[in-house]
Write an enzyme that holds these catalytic residues in place. Structure first.
Site, PDB file in Angstrom:
ATOM      1  CB  THR A   5       0.394  10.772   1.789  1.00 45.71           C
ATOM      2  OG1 THR A   5       0.394   9.361   1.726  1.00 45.71           O
ATOM      3  CG2 THR A   5       1.482  11.345   0.917  1.00 45.71           C
TER       4      THR A   5
ATOM      5  CE  LYS B 203      -4.989   7.094   8.961  1.00 46.97           C
ATOM      6  NZ  LYS B 203      -4.182   6.803  10.143  1.00 46.97           N
TER       7      LYS B 203
ATOM      8  CG  ASP C 114      -1.631   1.253   1.489  1.00 46.96           C
ATOM      9  OD1 ASP C 114      -2.239   1.737   0.520  1.00 46.96           O
ATOM     10  OD2 ASP C 114      -1.621   1.785   2.629  1.00 46.96           O
ATOM     11  CG  LEU C 115       1.713   5.699  -1.839  1.00 48.83           C
ATOM     12  CD1 LEU C 115       3.221   5.529  -2.022  1.00 48.83           C
ATOM     13  CD2 LEU C 115       1.145   6.459  -3.040  1.00 48.83           C
ATOM     14  CG  ASP C 116      -1.706   7.551   0.414  1.00 48.23           C
ATOM     15  OD1 ASP C 116      -0.764   8.310   0.155  1.00 48.23           O
ATOM     16  OD2 ASP C 116      -2.680   7.393  -0.343  1.00 48.23           O
TER      17      ASP C 116
ATOM     18  NE  ARG D  67      -8.930  12.093  -5.770  1.00 42.93           N
ATOM     19  CZ  ARG D  67      -8.330  12.321  -6.933  1.00 42.93           C
ATOM     20  NH1 ARG D  67      -8.907  13.087  -7.835  1.00 42.93           N
ATOM     21  NH2 ARG D  67      -7.153  11.791  -7.205  1.00 42.93           N
TER      22      ARG D  67
ATOM     23  CG  ASN E 172      -2.758  12.318  -6.389  1.00 44.65           C
ATOM     24  OD1 ASN E 172      -2.633  13.031  -7.384  1.00 44.65           O
ATOM     25  ND2 ASN E 172      -3.793  12.405  -5.584  1.00 44.65           N
TER      26      ASN E 172
ATOM     27  CD  GLU F  58      -3.615  -1.466   2.833  1.00 44.87           C
ATOM     28  OE1 GLU F  58      -3.656  -0.570   3.695  1.00 44.87           O
ATOM     29  OE2 GLU F  58      -3.954  -1.279   1.661  1.00 44.87           O
ATOM     30  CG  ASP F  59      -1.853   2.662   6.562  1.00 39.52           C
ATOM     31  OD1 ASP F  59      -2.122   2.264   5.400  1.00 39.52           O
ATOM     32  OD2 ASP F  59      -2.152   3.790   6.980  1.00 39.52           O
TER      33      ASP F  59
ATOM     34  CB  SER G 196      -1.743   3.021  -3.769  1.00 38.63           C
ATOM     35  OG  SER G 196      -2.320   4.226  -3.301  1.00 38.63           O
ATOM     36  CB  ALA G 197      -7.262   3.497  -2.925  1.00 36.75           C
ATOM     37  CB  SER G 198      -3.416   7.280  -4.004  1.00 41.96           C
ATOM     38  OG  SER G 198      -3.114   8.577  -4.469  1.00 41.96           O
TER      39      SER G 198
ATOM     40  CB  ILE H  86     -11.944   4.935   1.769  1.00 40.20           C
ATOM     41  CG1 ILE H  86     -12.056   3.998   2.990  1.00 40.20           C
ATOM     42  CG2 ILE H  86     -13.286   5.097   1.090  1.00 40.20           C
ATOM     43  CD1 ILE H  86     -12.404   2.560   2.686  1.00 40.20           C
TER      44      ILE H  86
ATOM     45  CE  LYS I 283      -5.817  -0.656  -1.053  1.00 45.33           C
ATOM     46  NZ  LYS I 283      -4.650   0.108  -0.565  1.00 45.33           N
TER      47      LYS I 283
HETATM   48  C1  BG6 Z   1      -5.564   5.908  -0.265  1.00 47.79           C
HETATM   49  C2  BG6 Z   1      -5.672   6.798   0.937  1.00 47.79           C
HETATM   50  O1  BG6 Z   1      -4.270   5.394  -0.381  1.00 47.79           O
HETATM   51  O2  BG6 Z   1      -5.847   6.651  -1.456  1.00 47.79           O
HETATM   52  C3  BG6 Z   1      -7.024   7.474   1.002  1.00 47.79           C
HETATM   53  O3  BG6 Z   1      -5.459   6.026   2.105  1.00 47.79           O
HETATM   54  C4  BG6 Z   1      -7.294   8.201  -0.307  1.00 47.79           C
HETATM   55  O4  BG6 Z   1      -7.059   8.358   2.080  1.00 47.79           O
HETATM   56  C5  BG6 Z   1      -7.158   7.230  -1.486  1.00 47.79           C
HETATM   57  O5  BG6 Z   1      -8.598   8.756  -0.322  1.00 47.79           O
HETATM   58  C6  BG6 Z   1      -7.373   7.906  -2.844  1.00 47.79           C
HETATM   59  O6  BG6 Z   1      -6.349   8.827  -3.057  1.00 47.79           O
HETATM   60  P1  BG6 Z   1      -6.315   9.931  -4.191  1.00 47.79           P
HETATM   61  O7  BG6 Z   1      -4.890  10.446  -4.114  1.00 47.79           O
HETATM   62  O8  BG6 Z   1      -6.599   9.251  -5.483  1.00 47.79           O
HETATM   63  O9  BG6 Z   1      -7.324  10.946  -3.848  1.00 47.79           O
HETATM   64 MG    MG Z   2      -2.693   3.209   3.629  1.00 48.29          MG
END
Ligand code: BG6
Ligand code: MG
Length: 219
Positions: free
Chosen positions: A15, A43, A7-9, A47, A118, A169-170, A114-116, A45, A145
């Site tokens: 972050t 966390k 996982d990333l964040d 965006r 970014n 994962e955290d 990662s769900a992100s 979840i 997730k």
């Molecule tokens: C997850 C974070 O890694 O990414 C969440 O734990 C975040 O808090 C999710 O909402 C989505 O991230 P992003 O950067 O696409 O808005």
């Molecule tokens: Mg995380």
């Protein structure tokens, strides 16, 4: 063990505090006050799912059109991007750089789940993109997730079976995703009520020998 999926964040870099800050600003602008306790639920979840949870928490679920919700989410992301703009390799959490090197040297594949959206930007800013053999694109997933899809996709992209892989994962939702996908789960500072095959308090405890020892025990 053939791969480790990260996982990333909250695992590779901290972050989570920036996500919280940006959501708090956005929520406050629409009259909803959130605190760190509520933030735990966000966390891992996505965006849009995070925005839905905030609207529900504030009793405003039906107050915005889809177009308005997209704008709110975009607004949060712009704020978040400003907060992460100055990230450098110094922002990699303790022990991670060394652990990634150990995995690479041992020929163990490395993946990102990662769900992100970014994620790739952050890996570049941290200068660790070259370690990764595969990165799941969260935009292509049907479910976020705690659904197992993201970790299952990471192992499939590496042509590996989940039981040959570990996930780190955290977040509660993230650990549930790893467990359901059938990988060995490593929980960094996760609450006691969620099962992790190996539970550690900090990323500093991540070593290849430690992971292998616990992984073998499970088999
Ligand atoms: C997850 C974070 O890694 O990414 C969440 O734990 C975040 O808090 C999710 O909402 C989505 O991230 P992003 O950067 O696409 O808005
Ligand atoms: Mg995380």
């Amino acid at each position: 063990m053939k791969a480790v999926i990260f996982d990333l964040d909250g695992v590779i870099t901290d972050t989570a505090k920036y996500h919280f800050q940006a959501w708090k600003t956005l929520a406050s602008a629409i009259g909803i006050q959130i605190d760190e306790t509520f933030n735990e639920q966000l966390k891992g979840i996505s965006r849009m799912d995070s925005l839905e949870r905030i609207l529900k928490f504030g009793g405003r679920t039906t107050d915005f059109s889809n177009e308005e919700k997209n704008r709110l989410a975009e607004c949060k992301n712009e704020d978040y991007r400003k907060l992460i703009a100055s990230m450098t390799p110094d922002d990699v959490l303790p022990g991670i750089q060394k652990f990634l090197s150990e995995l690479k040297e041992a020929g163990i594949k490395i993946g990102l789940a990662s769900a992100s959206k970014n994620g790739p930007f952050i890996l570049d800013a941290l200068k660790i993109t070259h370690f990764f053999d595969t990165i799941v694109d969260p935009a292509k997933l049907k479910k976020g997730k705690p659904d197992p899809e993201i970790f299952a996709t990471a192992t499939a992209q590496l042509n590996l079976q989940p039981y040959n892989c570990a996930g780190i994962e955290d977040a509660v939702a993230g650990i549930q995703s790893i467990n359901e996908a059938g990988l060995f789960s490593v929980g960094v500072g996760v609450p006691d009520e969620v099962h992790a095959d190996w539970r550690i308090n900090s990323t500093e405890a991540l070593t290849l020998s430690g992971l292998k020892k616990h992984f073998k025990k499970k088999i």
